[in-house]
Design an enzyme around this catalytic site. Structure first.
Site, PDB file in Angstrom:
ATOM      1  N   VAL A 118      -4.916  21.544  26.206  1.00  0.00           N
ATOM      2  CA  VAL A 118      -5.323  21.120  27.546  1.00  0.00           C
ATOM      3  C   VAL A 118      -5.179  22.332  28.472  1.00  0.00           C
ATOM      4  O   VAL A 118      -4.074  22.863  28.630  1.00  0.00           O
ATOM      5  CB  VAL A 118      -4.428  19.977  28.060  1.00  0.00           C
ATOM      6  CG1 VAL A 118      -4.907  19.502  29.428  1.00  0.00           C
ATOM      7  CG2 VAL A 118      -4.391  18.807  27.084  1.00  0.00           C
ATOM      8  N   THR A 122      -9.459  26.717  28.613  1.00  0.00           N
ATOM      9  CA  THR A 122      -8.416  27.740  28.711  1.00  0.00           C
ATOM     10  C   THR A 122      -7.465  27.656  27.520  1.00  0.00           C
ATOM     11  O   THR A 122      -7.508  28.491  26.612  1.00  0.00           O
ATOM     12  CB  THR A 122      -7.630  27.592  30.033  1.00  0.00           C
ATOM     13  OG1 THR A 122      -7.138  26.242  30.159  1.00  0.00           O
ATOM     14  CG2 THR A 122      -8.504  27.896  31.228  1.00  0.00           C
ATOM     15  N   CYS A 123      -6.620  26.654  27.488  1.00  0.00           N
ATOM     16  CA  CYS A 123      -5.566  26.549  26.470  1.00  0.00           C
ATOM     17  C   CYS A 123      -6.120  26.444  25.056  1.00  0.00           C
ATOM     18  O   CYS A 123      -5.469  26.889  24.105  1.00  0.00           O
ATOM     19  CB  CYS A 123      -4.690  25.337  26.758  1.00  0.00           C
ATOM     20  SG  CYS A 123      -4.036  25.312  28.440  1.00  0.00           S
ATOM     21  N   LEU A 124      -7.291  25.870  24.899  1.00  0.00           N
ATOM     22  CA  LEU A 124      -7.961  25.824  23.599  1.00  0.00           C
ATOM     23  C   LEU A 124      -8.798  27.084  23.381  1.00  0.00           C
ATOM     24  O   LEU A 124      -8.689  27.758  22.355  1.00  0.00           O
ATOM     25  CB  LEU A 124      -8.850  24.578  23.517  1.00  0.00           C
ATOM     26  CG  LEU A 124      -9.842  24.528  22.349  1.00  0.00           C
ATOM     27  CD1 LEU A 124      -9.101  24.429  21.018  1.00  0.00           C
ATOM     28  CD2 LEU A 124     -10.803  23.358  22.520  1.00  0.00           C
TER      29      LEU A 124
END
Length: 241
Positions: A118, A122-124
């Site tokens: 999430v 970004t985080c992925l």
């Protein structure tokens, strides 16, 4: 010509060659998810996590500034993996560039990474692109990766898919990992009756109906006669325990 059972040319995921990375599934960030309902998002996250747990796949948990508005790790994940240390990043957005996370990943010796995070943009996306550049096979569980909007989700899919990341759903990944429900009933049945039934809700209803038939619970009431509308069913009485 004869064929080996469940063998093919594709290099697939197995419980022995993969690792699951759950990035920033935090209570505060979950409120930012707008590409699906809260129920759909949580079912996808817990379905993927439960698959990893059931199939004994190494799982890495990390959070981003969990001492602020991003919030703590989802409590269901903490409960599911009490033995897994949470890698707490204090500012670096890209988890792959955080030394402790990178070390934990490399320690598994696995080169096929299933990632959910999430948010998807970004985080992925950031660690997925770095890992592709470093020679990993990367599988993005897009439904277990919340996005701030449908547009953001589509942007992430467009970017990742053109860079070699496989875009998947958690159930697709679970099916590839188990490969054949019959191959090992010690794994297949717990996966089907656990994470899949609990978090792929519609399929869970079908499984329950199937089990009701198998256990002899799908029987008409006493006094029912097919085609005889005048027959009066008798009151149902529970059998003694």
């Amino acid at each position: 010509m004869s064929y080996a059972v469940n063998k093919g040319p594709a290099d697939v995921l197995t419980p022995d060659n993969s690792v699951v990375l759950l990035i920033d599934h935090q209570v505060g960030l979950a409120n930012w998810v707008r590409d699906q309902s809260p129920v759909e998002f949580k079912n996808a996250v817990l379905g993927l996590a439960g698959t990893a747990k059931t199939l004994d796949i190494p799982t890495i948990l990390t959070t981003s500034r969990d001492f602020g508005p991003n919030g703590q790790l989802l409590p269901e994940l903490r409960e599911m993996f009490p033995e897994v240390p949470v890698i707490r990043r204090t500012g670096t957005i890209n988890a792959y560039r955080w030394p402790e996370f990178r070390a934990a990943l490399e320690a598994t010796g696995r080169k096929k990474a299933i990632i959910a995070g999430v948010s998807s943009t970004t985080c992925l996306q950031f660690p997925a692109l770095d890992m592709i550049a470093d020679g990993y096979g990367v599988y993005a569980a897009i439904d277990a990766s919340g996005s701030e909007s449908q547009m953001a989700r589509q942007a992430a899919i467009a970017t990742l898919s053109t860079r070699g990341v496989q875009i998947r759903t958690w159930f697709s990944l679970a099916a590839e990992l188990i490969a054949d429900w019959r191959r090992d009933e010690a794994l297949g049945w717990p996966l089907a009756s656990g994470p899949v039934r609990d978090h792929e809700i519609a399929w869970g209803h079908l499984l329950q109906t199937s089990m009701d038939y198998a256990m002899g619970r799908m029987t008409p009431p006493v006094g029912f006669v097919e085609g005889d509308e005048s027959a009066t069913p008798q009151p149902h009485v529970e059998a003694p325990a």
